[in-house]
Design a protein around this motif. Structure first.
Motif, PDB file in Angstrom:
ATOM      1  N   ALA A 225       0.805  -1.220   0.000  1.00 59.60           N
ATOM      2  CA  ALA A 225       0.000   0.000   0.000  1.00 59.60           C
ATOM      3  C   ALA A 225       0.840   1.273   0.000  1.00 59.60           C
ATOM      4  O   ALA A 225       0.318   2.356  -0.282  1.00 59.60           O
ATOM      5  CB  ALA A 225      -0.938   0.004   1.207  1.00 59.60           C
ATOM      6  N   SER A 226       2.125   1.158   0.281  1.00 60.90           N
ATOM      7  CA  SER A 226       2.994   2.338   0.243  1.00 60.90           C
ATOM      8  C   SER A 226       3.542   2.606  -1.152  1.00 60.90           C
ATOM      9  O   SER A 226       4.239   3.609  -1.354  1.00 60.90           O
ATOM     10  CB  SER A 226       4.164   2.153   1.217  1.00 60.90           C
ATOM     11  N   ARG A 227       3.219   1.724  -2.102  1.00 62.30           N
ATOM     12  CA  ARG A 227       3.689   1.915  -3.494  1.00 62.30           C
ATOM     13  C   ARG A 227       2.540   1.677  -4.475  1.00 62.30           C
ATOM     14  O   ARG A 227       2.549   0.738  -5.260  1.00 62.30           O
ATOM     15  CB  ARG A 227       4.868   0.992  -3.792  1.00 62.30           C
ATOM     16  N   ILE A 228       1.551   2.551  -4.398  1.00 64.65           N
ATOM     17  CA  ILE A 228       0.432   2.540  -5.339  1.00 64.65           C
ATOM     18  C   ILE A 228       0.551   3.787  -6.213  1.00 64.65           C
ATOM     19  O   ILE A 228       0.713   4.900  -5.705  1.00 64.65           O
ATOM     20  CB  ILE A 228      -0.924   2.534  -4.606  1.00 64.65           C
ATOM     21  N   GLY A 229       0.492   3.596  -7.514  1.00 65.61           N
ATOM     22  CA  GLY A 229       0.564   4.720  -8.443  1.00 65.61           C
ATOM     23  C   GLY A 229      -0.663   4.767  -9.335  1.00 65.61           C
ATOM     24  O   GLY A 229      -1.545   3.912  -9.260  1.00 65.61           O
ATOM     25  N   ILE A 230      -0.701   5.781 -10.189  1.00 61.78           N
ATOM     26  CA  ILE A 230      -1.825   5.914 -11.122  1.00 61.78           C
ATOM     27  C   ILE A 230      -1.300   6.243 -12.504  1.00 61.78           C
ATOM     28  O   ILE A 230      -0.287   6.943 -12.665  1.00 61.78           O
ATOM     29  CB  ILE A 230      -2.831   6.991 -10.659  1.00 61.78           C
ATOM     30  N   MET A 231      -2.002   5.730 -13.509  1.00 63.17           N
ATOM     31  CA  MET A 231      -1.675   6.022 -14.892  1.00 63.17           C
ATOM     32  C   MET A 231      -2.948   6.019 -15.722  1.00 63.17           C
ATOM     33  O   MET A 231      -3.959   5.439 -15.325  1.00 63.17           O
ATOM     34  CB  MET A 231      -0.682   5.001 -15.454  1.00 63.17           C
ATOM     35  N   ALA A 232      -2.912   6.700 -16.838  1.00 64.61           N
ATOM     36  CA  ALA A 232      -4.062   6.718 -17.738  1.00 64.61           C
ATOM     37  C   ALA A 232      -3.595   7.276 -19.073  1.00 64.61           C
ATOM     38  O   ALA A 232      -2.560   7.945 -19.164  1.00 64.61           O
ATOM     39  CB  ALA A 232      -5.200   7.566 -17.171  1.00 64.61           C
ATOM     40  N   LEU A 233      -4.382   7.018 -20.130  1.00 64.63           N
ATOM     41  CA  LEU A 233      -3.979   7.438 -21.467  1.00 64.63           C
ATOM     42  C   LEU A 233      -5.014   8.360 -22.093  1.00 64.63           C
ATOM     43  O   LEU A 233      -6.187   8.363 -21.714  1.00 64.63           O
ATOM     44  CB  LEU A 233      -3.721   6.232 -22.371  1.00 64.63           C
ATOM     45  N   SER A 234      -4.546   9.160 -23.038  1.00 71.50           N
ATOM     46  CA  SER A 234      -5.386  10.064 -23.819  1.00 71.50           C
ATOM     47  C   SER A 234      -6.100  11.055 -22.900  1.00 71.50           C
ATOM     48  O   SER A 234      -5.445  11.844 -22.229  1.00 71.50           O
ATOM     49  CB  SER A 234      -6.348   9.250 -24.687  1.00 71.50           C
ATOM     50  N   LEU A 235      -7.431  11.046 -22.840  1.00 75.30           N
ATOM     51  CA  LEU A 235      -8.116  11.913 -21.886  1.00 75.30           C
ATOM     52  C   LEU A 235      -7.600  11.671 -20.476  1.00 75.30           C
ATOM     53  O   LEU A 235      -7.567  12.579 -19.643  1.00 75.30           O
ATOM     54  CB  LEU A 235      -9.628  11.687 -21.943  1.00 75.30           C
ATOM     55  N   GLY A 236      -7.163  10.448 -20.224  1.00 78.86           N
ATOM     56  CA  GLY A 236      -6.566  10.129 -18.929  1.00 78.86           C
ATOM     57  C   GLY A 236      -5.297  10.904 -18.644  1.00 78.86           C
ATOM     58  O   GLY A 236      -4.838  10.939 -17.498  1.00 78.86           O
ATOM     59  N   GLY A 237      -4.714  11.526 -19.685  1.00 74.34           N
ATOM     60  CA  GLY A 237      -3.574  12.403 -19.473  1.00 74.34           C
ATOM     61  C   GLY A 237      -3.936  13.639 -18.677  1.00 74.34           C
ATOM     62  O   GLY A 237      -3.057  14.346 -18.175  1.00 74.34           O
ATOM     63  N   TYR A 238      -5.225  13.919 -18.548  1.00 74.63           N
ATOM     64  CA  TYR A 238      -5.723  14.883 -17.567  1.00 74.63           C
ATOM     65  C   TYR A 238      -6.019  14.182 -16.240  1.00 74.63           C
ATOM     66  O   TYR A 238      -5.609  14.635 -15.169  1.00 74.63           O
ATOM     67  CB  TYR A 238      -6.997  15.581 -18.074  1.00 74.63           C
ATOM     68  N   HIS A 239      -6.734  13.068 -16.310  1.00 76.92           N
ATOM     69  CA  HIS A 239      -7.230  12.421 -15.096  1.00 76.92           C
ATOM     70  C   HIS A 239      -6.118  11.963 -14.157  1.00 76.92           C
ATOM     71  O   HIS A 239      -6.228  12.135 -12.932  1.00 76.92           O
ATOM     72  CB  HIS A 239      -8.097  11.218 -15.469  1.00 76.92           C
ATOM     73  N   ALA A 240      -5.064  11.344 -14.690  1.00 76.22           N
ATOM     74  CA  ALA A 240      -4.022  10.809 -13.815  1.00 76.22           C
ATOM     75  C   ALA A 240      -3.287  11.919 -13.050  1.00 76.22           C
ATOM     76  O   ALA A 240      -3.155  11.836 -11.822  1.00 76.22           O
ATOM     77  CB  ALA A 240      -3.053   9.934 -14.609  1.00 76.22           C
ATOM     78  N   PRO A 241      -2.800  12.983 -13.723  1.00 76.83           N
ATOM     79  CA  PRO A 241      -2.175  14.055 -12.942  1.00 76.83           C
ATOM     80  C   PRO A 241      -3.137  14.741 -11.978  1.00 76.83           C
ATOM     81  O   PRO A 241      -2.743  15.118 -10.859  1.00 76.83           O
ATOM     82  CB  PRO A 241      -1.678  15.028 -14.025  1.00 76.83           C
ATOM     83  N   ARG A 242      -4.385  14.935 -12.390  1.00 77.71           N
ATOM     84  CA  ARG A 242      -5.364  15.535 -11.493  1.00 77.71           C
ATOM     85  C   ARG A 242      -5.516  14.680 -10.231  1.00 77.71           C
ATOM     86  O   ARG A 242      -5.522  15.202  -9.102  1.00 77.71           O
ATOM     87  CB  ARG A 242      -6.713  15.667 -12.208  1.00 77.71           C
ATOM     88  N   ALA A 243      -5.637  13.369 -10.402  1.00 74.99           N
ATOM     89  CA  ALA A 243      -5.778  12.488  -9.245  1.00 74.99           C
ATOM     90  C   ALA A 243      -4.541  12.536  -8.360  1.00 74.99           C
ATOM     91  O   ALA A 243      -4.648  12.596  -7.126  1.00 74.99           O
ATOM     92  CB  ALA A 243      -6.054  11.061  -9.709  1.00 74.99           C
ATOM     93  N   ALA A 244      -3.368  12.515  -8.968  1.00 70.09           N
ATOM     94  CA  ALA A 244      -2.127  12.544  -8.188  1.00 70.09           C
ATOM     95  C   ALA A 244      -1.984  13.849  -7.420  1.00 70.09           C
ATOM     96  O   ALA A 244      -1.375  13.878  -6.331  1.00 70.09           O
ATOM     97  CB  ALA A 244      -0.934  12.341  -9.114  1.00 70.09           C
ATOM     98  N   ALA A 245      -2.534  14.931  -7.947  1.00 66.41           N
ATOM     99  CA  ALA A 245      -2.450  16.226  -7.275  1.00 66.41           C
ATOM    100  C   ALA A 245      -3.290  16.273  -6.006  1.00 66.41           C
ATOM    101  O   ALA A 245      -2.938  16.978  -5.052  1.00 66.41           O
ATOM    102  CB  ALA A 245      -2.884  17.338  -8.236  1.00 66.41           C
ATOM    103  N   PHE A 246      -4.392  15.518  -5.980  1.00 66.56           N
ATOM    104  CA  PHE A 246      -5.328  15.624  -4.865  1.00 66.56           C
ATOM    105  C   PHE A 246      -5.431  14.372  -4.002  1.00 66.56           C
ATOM    106  O   PHE A 246      -6.132  14.394  -2.986  1.00 66.56           O
ATOM    107  CB  PHE A 246      -6.713  16.001  -5.390  1.00 66.56           C
ATOM    108  N   GLU A 247      -4.770  13.275  -4.392  1.00 72.65           N
ATOM    109  CA  GLU A 247      -4.780  12.052  -3.591  1.00 72.65           C
ATOM    110  C   GLU A 247      -3.331  11.722  -3.207  1.00 72.65           C
ATOM    111  O   GLU A 247      -2.589  11.139  -3.997  1.00 72.65           O
ATOM    112  CB  GLU A 247      -5.428  10.917  -4.384  1.00 72.65           C
ATOM    113  N   PRO A 248      -2.918  12.111  -1.979  1.00 71.85           N
ATOM    114  CA  PRO A 248      -1.508  11.965  -1.606  1.00 71.85           C
ATOM    115  C   PRO A 248      -1.044  10.522  -1.446  1.00 71.85           C
ATOM    116  O   PRO A 248       0.168  10.271  -1.395  1.00 71.85           O
ATOM    117  CB  PRO A 248      -1.430  12.722  -0.270  1.00 71.85           C
TER     118      PRO A 248
END
Length: 391
Positions: A225-248
């Motif tokens: 649980a200390s090494r969970i990341g997020i990735m996404a493609l295309s429109l997800g190129g917005y979603h993944a950084p947005r999620a990383a910005a607000f989910e520490p």
């Protein structure tokens, strides 16, 4: 990019994606004679002609799979079910939301994909991620080996018009699994089963479904649980950084194709009538994804989907990959995205060039290159995170 349909960018994208997923060009060519003719003459029913041709091809390949099963050739049958799933899903995603036959083609996709997984022994677990009184359908692909304390895991969201099955067949699950990283391929709101079968629509606050996925992964003994990341493609190129910005709790992030300002991109598309779109019936599809009944409502929602003023919140490593010849999203969006991640300990941009390949949108012209670039970065980053614990 392989331009099978001449100057029809949208259909060429579909062919390249199908091939990257494991389709056979001979099968596509055998079925697509009427489709090529419809494309050349600009037939307004061209998408429907493609649907008939490619679902017909899928039906034939599925029938061959069933013949294999009658002769105890399970593995061969599974390989054919895989290709049938590819042809069904590509035909389905190219249609207007209310097109007759679309629902059946999607259910055929799910059925054939499941038969493929079961008959060929793919390391896939179907899971339902608890989410706001319902669930997010997902596929969990475990790392090949689970060390004490669990393996690192990536949450992988879709884009505007792909599905978790497409993501798996693109090879990202296997690529991460072989590098010791698990992956949760999720139909987030607005895509795949979440949209088609559950009516969940997309919205700008990507951290909401992302947090639900982290909550779920924290319950699994096989996930670190200390090494969970997020990735996404295309429109997800917005979603993944947005999620990383607000989910520490997200410890790393990958944007597989940047999307710094989706609203600005949509307003340009609407004003210019740019034909370089990911699917036909684009505005109908996008309204469906976001639960809007007008283009004006869609554009108002899209205007909220910008990373401006957000990226300084990202404090984890982030990779942005982008194609030099991306005809949907300009490279400048990727450059700006990385430049504004000023508090990330490792913010990197990888540009796929025309010389090396993978230079189109999300590397659809050479998915193998795109997948390896991302998987290698995640592998190295997860190793670094293990050496540098959180806190």
């Amino acid at each position: 990019m392989f331009e099978y349909f001449g100057d029809n960018y949208t259909w060429n994208m579909a062919v390249n994606l199908a091939l990257g997923m494991g389709a056979e060009i001979g099968e596509i060519d055998d079925a697509s004679g009427p489709v090529k003719e419809a494309s050349r003459r600009g037939d307004p029913r061209a998408a429907e002609i493609l649907f008939a041709a490619w679902t017909g091809l899928a039906d034939r390949v599925k029938a061959l799979a069933q013949q294999d099963l009658q002769h105890d050739r399970a593995y061969s049958a599974g390989r054919k079910f895989k290709r049938a799933a590819i042809y069904y899903v590509q035909a389905e995603r190219m249609q207007a939301p209310r097109f007759p036959g679309r629902d059946a083609a999607f259910r055929d996709t799910l059925e054939c994909f499941r038969r493929y997984v079961e008959l060929t022994g793919q390391p896939v677990e179907w899971v339902d991620v608890p989410y706001q009184g319902t669930t997010l359908p997902a596929l969990y692909v475990p790392a090949r080996e689970t060390p004490p304390g669990g393996a690192p895991c990536m949450v992988h969201f879709d884009g505007l018009d792909v599905t978790k099955e497409i993501l798996y067949l693109m090879g990202i699950g296997d690529a991460l699994r072989e590098r010791g990283v698990s992956v949760l391929l999720v139909d987030n709101p607005g895509v795949g089963e979440a949209l088609r079968l559950q009516g969940l629509t997309n919205f700008p606050e990507a951290e909401v479904p992302a947090s639900a996925c982290v909550d779920y992964l924290e319950t699994r003994d096989d996930v670190d649980a200390s090494r969970i990341g997020i990735m996404a493609l295309s429109l997800g190129g917005y979603h993944a950084p947005r999620a990383a910005a607000f989910e520490p709790r997200l410890r790393c992030c990958v944007a597989w194709g940047a999307n710094y300002d989706w609203g600005a991109t949509q307003r340009y598309r609407h004003q210019s009538q740019d034909p370089r779109l990911p699917v036909p019936h684009y505005w109908e599809h996008a309204m469906w994804v976001f639960g809007q009944t007008s283009v004006e409502g869609l554009l108002a929602t899209a205007d909220r989907m910008t990373l401006e003023g957000v990226l300084d919140r990202i404090r984890c490593p982030i990779l942005v990959t982008h194609g030099e010849n991306d005809r949907q999203i300009k490279l400048a969006q990727a450059e700006r995205l990385v430049a504004e991640c000023i508090n990330s300990p490792k913010a990197e941009l990888f540009v796929h060039t025309l010389r090396d390949g993978g230079a189109e949108h999300c590397s659809v012209d050479n998915l193998a290159l795109g997948v390896d670039t991302i998987a290698d970065w995640i592998d190295a980053t997860m190793r670094e995170l293990k050496q540098r614990p959180q806190g």
